[in-house]
Design a protein around this motif. Structure first.
Motif: not given
Lengths: 339, 215
Positions: A165-166, A175-176, A198-202
């Motif tokens: 989870e960097p 983040r983006k 835990h970020d699906i977009a990522e």
């Protein structure tokens, strides 16, 4: 190359046996980025931490380049694997350059070489060394600290990097930006990366493959496009979320949609590469409205036409994907189609 | 009045200096020995957690024993003189130093340690490169506490012939010379204040250097 074969991890808590990871098998090819994703408690972090022996599996086997990690010297193993954690986990009493050069220092590189390497990497992650090398972590923003964390993991040029989870603790805009930077860096350095989020977009943005986990098991292990088009079960669908149609635009290529060209028709508009995603194709069209012909010619990498897609077909795909959501941020795309 | 009371200090600067030096030496050597014993014990506790209760308990009880009582317990074995006083001062200093070493190491953030482990530091590298440097300000706070207390307790050591500023106080009491008592008491207090200030300055500088990275 990392392989996990039927790996399990159980531990005892308050007299009860808890299964954190349950029979996980996984193969991460050289130069690939695999994202482990799932709700908290799904075992994704534990799975990753077993690769560099921060956790010990209670069953199964993990190999790195064919060698069982359990039989390797744990310190050597870890020095050969880059490790990035949330908020960077930087050493507050080391300068930025010293933080980056930790593993080279442990490996006994001479001072001069360490410094030079640290400066190289700071430049790679977008932090001009002349401004940042001698600062302390507390003098940096969260995003800058994360960049240092990434630079530190790459310092000794390890073939493998683990990222826990960097980018979890920075604001969405930063983040983006960091995600885009990581993609750029990965295109350059081609590491074998296991990335926990835990970020699906990522996950969709970064992953060559996405490994969706729940309750210690792998629910689905697929490419982003497959995950969108063939979700294994309702859990996957719900985890991917409502805007999966929109996302699928990003992972469906023109070549997959294109059909044969109508007989006698010649490429009179522009030719778009078949590897372009539908979304990017839409953007491309919007940028070159005047150049567009009757439809879209799809070409191979050398520009030779290999297929054709009418605007109507293209619009149908977009329409299905976008649904009745009029407020999409990509309405410039739709605009180009009706043109 | 006050001026007259300070007469001894003004008229005997050489004697004052000599006694102060003795006092500083007693305290410095004791605190140093306590650090050499206490910091390793503290580190050991963070590795062998089951030791914590008994070690902190014992040093805690030692700390509560009145100084005169401790001196008289030690005297049959160690005799009169500086040695007995130094042993007592070491025992008093252990609590603060051990406890603060444990606290300082415990307070090193988990992610920092996790990163150290994940990057392949050995146990001793983690200790020397990460844990001790980050724990240093807290350890130093313990040293400061121990030093200030030792400066006070060392005055009583003059009863055993260990010298130091306490000498003046007991001389003064024996001879009915208030000037001497005042000279001894004030000097010891000033010494404590100066030591406290100096160690606080040092601690402040260290804390700035290792301040935990903000989010």
């Amino acid at each position: 190359m990392i392989t996990l074969e039927h790996v399990s991890k159980t531990f005892t808590s308050h007299g009860q046996t808890v299964t954190a990871v349950d029979d996980v098998s996984l193969e991460v090819g050289e130069g690939e980025l695999h994202v482990l994703i799932g709700p908290s408690g799904s075992g994704k972090t534990t799975t990753m931490r077993m690769i560099n022996c921060l956790e010990t599996p209670t069953g199964g086997r993990i190999t790195v380049d064919g060698r069982d990690v359990q039989t390797m010297n744990v310190v050597d193993l870890r020095r050969g694997i880059g490790y990035v954690i949330q908020q960077g986990g930087l050493f507050p009493h080391f300068t930025v350059a010293d933080n980056v050069a930790v593993v080279p220092r442990l490996l006994g590189w001479p001072r001069q070489k360490r410094r030079q390497r640290a400066e190289e990497l700071l430049a790679l992650v977008g932090l001009p060394p002349e401004l940042f090398a001698d600062r302390y972590p507390r003098q940096l923003s969260g995003g800058q600290q994360q960049r240092v964390g990434v630079a530190r993991a790459l310092a000794a040029d390890p073939p493998i990097v683990l990222m826990d989870e960097p980018f979890g603790a920075v604001d969405p805009i930063t983040r983006k930006q960091l995600q885009r930077e990581l993609r750029r860096i990965q295109a350059e350095v081609r590491k074998t990366i296991v990335f926990v989020t835990h970020d699906i977009a990522e996950a969709f943005l970064l992953g060559d493959r996405i490994v969706l986990m729940a309750e210690g098991r792998i629910v689905q292990n697929a490419t982003p496009a497959d995950l969108l088009r063939n979700p294994a079960d309702p859990f996957v669908t719900s985890f991917i979320g409502e805007d999966r149609g929109l996302r699928s635009l990003r992972f469906t290529s023109l070549a997959e949609l294109a059909g044969p060209a109508p007989p006698g028709a010649r490429p009179n508009g522009m030719i778009l590469p078949g590897t372009l995603s539908i979304l990017d194709a839409g953007r491309e069209l919007a940028a070159h409205r005047d150049a567009a012909g009757d439809g879209i010619w799809v070409g191979d990498t050398t520009g030779q036409p290999i297929g054709y897609l009418t605007f109507q077909q293209f619009a149908t795909v977009l329409g299905e994907s976008l649904g009745d959501d009029a407020e999409t941020p990509h309405d410039e795309t739709a605009h180009a189609i009706h043109h | 009045m006050m001026r007259r009371r300070m007469r001894y200090i003004i008229e005997h600067p050489d004697r004052m200096l000599e006694l102060t030096q003795e006092h500083v030496w007693l305290v410095a050597i004791s605190v140093l020995i306590a650090m050499l014993i206490g910091i390793p014990i503290g580190i050991l506790i963070t590795r062998l957690r089951w030791l914590e209760g008994s070690v902190i308990g014992v040093t805690g009880v030692l700390y509560t024993v009145p100084s005169l009582a401790l001196f008289s317990v030690l005297m049959p074995y160690t005799g009169l003189g500086a040695r007995t006083v130094i042993i007592a001062l070491v025992l008093y200093s252990l609590l603060a130093i051990v406890r603060n070493t444990v606290t300082g190491i415990d307070e090193v953030p988990r992610p920092t340690l996790d990163a150290a482990r994940g990057m392949g530091m050995t146990g001793s590298q983690r200790l020397l490169l990460v844990e001790l440097p980050l724990a240093l300000p807290v350890i130093l706070a313990g040293v400061r506490l121990a030093t200030v207390a030792a400066i006070g307790i060392a005055t009583v050591g003059a009863l055993l012939g260990a010298g130091g500023l306490g000498q003046l106080i007991f001389d003064g009491i024996a001879r009915g010379s208030t000037d001497r008592i005042v000279a001894g008491a004030i000097s010891a207090s000033v010494l404590a204040l100066v030591a406290d200030w100096a160690l606080a300055q040092l601690g402040g500088r260290l804390r700035r250097d290792v301040q935990i990275a903000g989010r």
